[in-house]
Write a protein that holds these residues in place. Structure first.
Motif, PDB file in Angstrom:
ATOM      1  N   ASN A  62      -5.082  -0.782   6.251  1.00  0.00           N
ATOM      2  CA  ASN A  62      -5.972  -1.683   4.776  1.00  0.00           C
ATOM      3  C   ASN A  62      -6.127  -2.782   4.447  1.00  0.00           C
ATOM      4  O   ASN A  62      -6.369  -3.633   5.324  1.00  0.00           O
ATOM      5  CB  ASN A  62      -3.669  -2.082   4.509  1.00  0.00           C
ATOM      6  N   GLN A 199      -0.233  -4.842  -1.018  1.00  0.00           N
ATOM      7  CA  GLN A 199      -0.468  -3.209  -0.326  1.00  0.00           C
ATOM      8  C   GLN A 199       0.782  -3.895   1.567  1.00  0.00           C
ATOM      9  O   GLN A 199      -1.294  -4.122   2.340  1.00  0.00           O
ATOM     10  CB  GLN A 199      -1.307  -2.667  -0.218  1.00  0.00           C
ATOM     11  N   ALA A 201       2.172  -1.682   3.558  1.00  0.00           N
ATOM     12  CA  ALA A 201       2.406   0.054   4.303  1.00  0.00           C
ATOM     13  C   ALA A 201       0.900   0.367   4.367  1.00  0.00           C
ATOM     14  O   ALA A 201      -0.067   0.414   3.250  1.00  0.00           O
ATOM     15  CB  ALA A 201       3.918   0.320   3.273  1.00  0.00           C
ATOM     16  N   LEU A 203      -2.206   2.306   3.360  1.00  0.00           N
ATOM     17  CA  LEU A 203      -2.580   3.197   2.055  1.00  0.00           C
ATOM     18  C   LEU A 203      -2.660   4.351   1.771  1.00  0.00           C
ATOM     19  O   LEU A 203      -2.314   5.646   0.387  1.00  0.00           O
ATOM     20  CB  LEU A 203      -3.780   2.294   1.488  1.00  0.00           C
ATOM     21  N   SER A 207       2.392   4.583  -0.174  1.00  0.00           N
ATOM     22  CA  SER A 207       2.333   2.815  -0.734  1.00  0.00           C
ATOM     23  C   SER A 207       0.641   2.787  -1.817  1.00  0.00           C
ATOM     24  O   SER A 207       0.936   2.028  -2.657  1.00  0.00           O
ATOM     25  CB  SER A 207       2.084   1.687   0.282  1.00  0.00           C
ATOM     26  N   TYR A 210       1.993   3.891  -5.007  1.00  0.00           N
ATOM     27  CA  TYR A 210       2.408   3.250  -6.061  1.00  0.00           C
ATOM     28  C   TYR A 210       1.614   2.104  -6.713  1.00  0.00           C
ATOM     29  O   TYR A 210       1.247   1.711  -7.606  1.00  0.00           O
ATOM     30  CB  TYR A 210       3.499   2.775  -4.940  1.00  0.00           C
ATOM     31  N   GLY A 211      -0.283   2.262  -5.801  1.00  0.00           N
ATOM     32  CA  GLY A 211      -0.149   1.350  -6.096  1.00  0.00           C
ATOM     33  C   GLY A 211      -1.676   2.154  -7.330  1.00  0.00           C
ATOM     34  O   GLY A 211      -2.387   1.375  -8.089  1.00  0.00           O
ATOM     35  N   SER A 221      -4.545  -6.090  -6.452  1.00  0.00           N
ATOM     36  CA  SER A 221      -3.951  -5.268  -5.850  1.00  0.00           C
ATOM     37  C   SER A 221      -4.568  -6.178  -3.936  1.00  0.00           C
ATOM     38  O   SER A 221      -5.012  -6.791  -3.962  1.00  0.00           O
ATOM     39  CB  SER A 221      -4.563  -3.491  -5.684  1.00  0.00           C
ATOM     40  N   LEU A 246       5.924  -4.555  -4.134  1.00  0.00           N
ATOM     41  CA  LEU A 246       5.697  -3.958  -3.147  1.00  0.00           C
ATOM     42  C   LEU A 246       6.254  -2.719  -2.327  1.00  0.00           C
ATOM     43  O   LEU A 246       7.850  -2.993  -2.920  1.00  0.00           O
ATOM     44  CB  LEU A 246       5.601  -5.200  -1.256  1.00  0.00           C
ATOM     45  N   PHE A 247       5.757  -1.628  -2.024  1.00  0.00           N
ATOM     46  CA  PHE A 247       6.662  -0.581  -1.628  1.00  0.00           C
ATOM     47  C   PHE A 247       6.966  -1.276   0.044  1.00  0.00           C
ATOM     48  O   PHE A 247       6.328  -1.853   1.181  1.00  0.00           O
ATOM     49  CB  PHE A 247       6.529   0.838  -1.418  1.00  0.00           C
ATOM     50  N   TYR A 275      11.782   1.717  -2.525  1.00  0.00           N
ATOM     51  CA  TYR A 275      11.951   1.118  -1.309  1.00  0.00           C
ATOM     52  C   TYR A 275      12.152   2.691  -1.255  1.00  0.00           C
ATOM     53  O   TYR A 275      12.629   3.836  -2.500  1.00  0.00           O
ATOM     54  CB  TYR A 275      13.684   0.707  -0.852  1.00  0.00           C
ATOM     55  N   TYR A 495       5.294   6.032  10.376  1.00  0.00           N
ATOM     56  CA  TYR A 495       5.695   5.240   8.381  1.00  0.00           C
ATOM     57  C   TYR A 495       7.034   4.765   8.612  1.00  0.00           C
ATOM     58  O   TYR A 495       7.604   4.845   7.794  1.00  0.00           O
ATOM     59  CB  TYR A 495       5.298   6.173   7.390  1.00  0.00           C
TER      60      TYR A 495
END
Length: 524
Positions: A62, A199, A201, A203, A207, A210-211, A221, A246-247, A275, A495
């Motif tokens: 990331n 971010q 987690a 990309l 994550s 969700y961005g 971001s 955040l994720f 989550y 992950y």
């Protein structure tokens, strides 16, 4: 329809607002980001000769260039293939070859591994290292126009984590990405340009998805300098950026809720912790709620229907007076606005509330199919519904509770046992930090349960008798594991998901189950 239009719109409406941040430092305003991605798009088509529909992979941690490359790919009418940079080079080679990737954008950390694949992966023409001279050359190109794309055109090839066999590439269209983003606004959070998303987690997967709604709304971001999850760093970033979401995978939530730097931080700028991606055990969630408050929103989804099947809202997390609050915390919520969800038997007949079956979903967010895999597509989408392979049940109020992946179901002595409920019971023991339960072949029972236990730090491993007692307090006697194994950590993929396949393979490879002091054996 081309989601890269979001950059141009934000650049017109708020040109000097921060768009991408690296830690506390602003890397690019919206004017900067839109300009850089437009130039890169021109370079991808003009200098590298790519044509509409060609695939471009991103293999990097990331960093700001990741987002710039991703939107440049879409602006140029190309298809993005985000690849988790933590994969083994052979796994990366498979994804590049299967997708027919022509160009890879990578960073200096992964340049050697990726460059070595030129000549090995037939479709791969060149590798661009960012930052670097080739990247700078692309940035110097004349701006490329935004290429019109149809809603049904592919935008993102989302490769599964490959825990069973080779990964498949879910073909996500521009319509899929738009619907996932609109559903986020409808069910998870309204977002404004004053907000931000951290971010932490990868990309390349959830994550990054969700961005997208945050980018659509003009939120910032924020990419952590550490490249991961660090409590002290997150605490500092909460002091710099407002409205932060955040994720976090469940394992990340557990870490964050016990990090002293974050637990003692000012959390007023924390907006939402999203989550998902694995089971969130009740004890862990209740502890995290005690630390952070009701700032949690759970998303259940898959790459095939980008993170959009059901959701457990922040209001559900906060409703402690509801008589079934704990049961709801153990669920994955209710169907999202843009989908229909069913639970069915083996003949795809609907099951009533309370009965366990496979989860099916359909809607405009669901992929049209797997890349270059017509047989797998036909199997997954038979009857017009995505067959998730997940096993669950609705309650009378429409809340879905997942039990396991269908492949994780254990049939012992003719009885169906869902490992997750056994894991939930074992996690109530204070000396159990983590647990994974799976089945092994058993000549008497067909299959028997084995629990792999990670003891809590500083604690003595619990005895089999203590673990049996923890089970018997909460589940039927026949669901107790026949064998307990102790590990220092559970095997996970890139992950953070526990890879039970490795545990099952280990059990199958053993000629006989171990008979030592770490094991407890008894019939179902």
């Amino acid at each position: 329809m081309n989601v890269s239009a979001w950059l141009a719109r934000n650049a017109r409406q708020r040109p000097e607002d921060p768009a991408i941040a690296e830690g506390e430092r602003v890397h690019a305003t919206w004017r900067d980001w839109a300009g850089r991605s437009a130039a890169l798009a021109g370079g991808l088509r003009g200098q590298l000769g790519l044509a509409t529909g060609d695939r471009v992979a991103i293999v990097m941690r990331n960093r700001p260039e990741y987002l710039e490359a991703q939107f440049a790919i879409w602006q140029a009418g190309l298809v993005a293939v985000p690849v988790n940079a933590r994969l083994h080079p052979e796994e990366i080679a498979y994804v590049l070859g299967h997708s027919g990737t022509a160009v890879v954008v990578t960073d200096t950390e992964h340049a050697e591994d990726v460059t070595s694949l030129v000549g090995t992966v037939p479709s791969l023409r060149t590798v661009v290292v960012a930052p670097g001279k080739d990247w700078d050359r692309l940035l110097a190109a004349p701006d490329g126009p935004r290429i019109d794309r149809r809603p049904e055109d592919p935008a993102w090839l989302f490769y599964t984590s490959g825990t069973t066999g080779q990964p498949k590439g879910a073909t996500l269209t521009f319509r899929n990405l738009l619907m996932a983003s609109l559903s986020y606004f409808a069910d998870i959070d309204p977002i404004s340009s004053r907000d931000s998303i951290l971010q932490a987690a990868p990309l390349s997967h959830g994550s990054g998805l969700y961005g997208l709604p945050h980018i659509a709304r003009g939120a910032t971001s924020v990419l952590p300098v550490s490249g991961g999850v660090d409590g002290a760093e997150i605490a500092a970033l909460l002091g710099r950026w407002s409205g932060m979401s955040l994720f976090a995978a469940p394992t990340m939530v557990r870490r964050l809720a016990t990090d002293p730097d974050l637990v003692s931080a000012d959390l007023s700028n924390l907006r939402t912790i999203i989550y998902g991606g694995g089971p969130m055990y009740l004890a862990d969630l209740q502890h995290a709620l005690g630390v952070f408050g009701p700032k949690f929103s759970q998303i259940y989804g898959q790459g095939e229907t980008p993170m959009t099947i059901t959701g457990l809202s922040k209001a559900d997390h906060a409703d402690v007076t509801h008589p079934r609050h704990e049961q709801r915390l153990q669920s994955v919520g209710t169907p999202r606005t843009d989908v229909e969800v069913r639970v069915v038997d083996e003949q795809d007949h609907d099951l009533p509330a309370g009965e366990i079956g496979e989860v099916l979903v359909r809607g405009d967010v669901v992929m049209p199919g797997y890349w270059e895999a017509p047989e797998a597509t036909a199997e997954a989408l038979r009857g017009g519904w995505l067959h998730t392979g997940d096993v669950g049940a609705f309650d009378e109020d429409g809340y879905l509770t997942l039990h396991d992946r269908s492949k994780d179901l254990v049939i012992s002595g003719g009885m169906n046992i869902y490992p997750r409920e056994v894991e939930e019971a074992l996690l109530h023991h204070p000396a159990v930090e983590a647990v994974a339960v799976t089945g092994r072949p058993d000549p008497q029972w067909g299959e028997s349960l084995v629990a792999f236990i990670v003891p809590a730090a500083g604690a003595e491993p619990p005895t089999p008798a203590e673990l049996d007692a923890a089970c018997l307090e909460r589940i039927a006697r026949y669901k107790r594991p026949k064998d307990y194994r102790f590990l220092t950590s559970l095997p996970t993929n890139n992950y953070g998901k526990v890879v039970k396949r490795e545990l099952r393979d280990q059990l199958r490879a053993e000629a006989e189950p171990p008979q030592d002091h770490t094991s407890s054996t008894h019939g179902p």
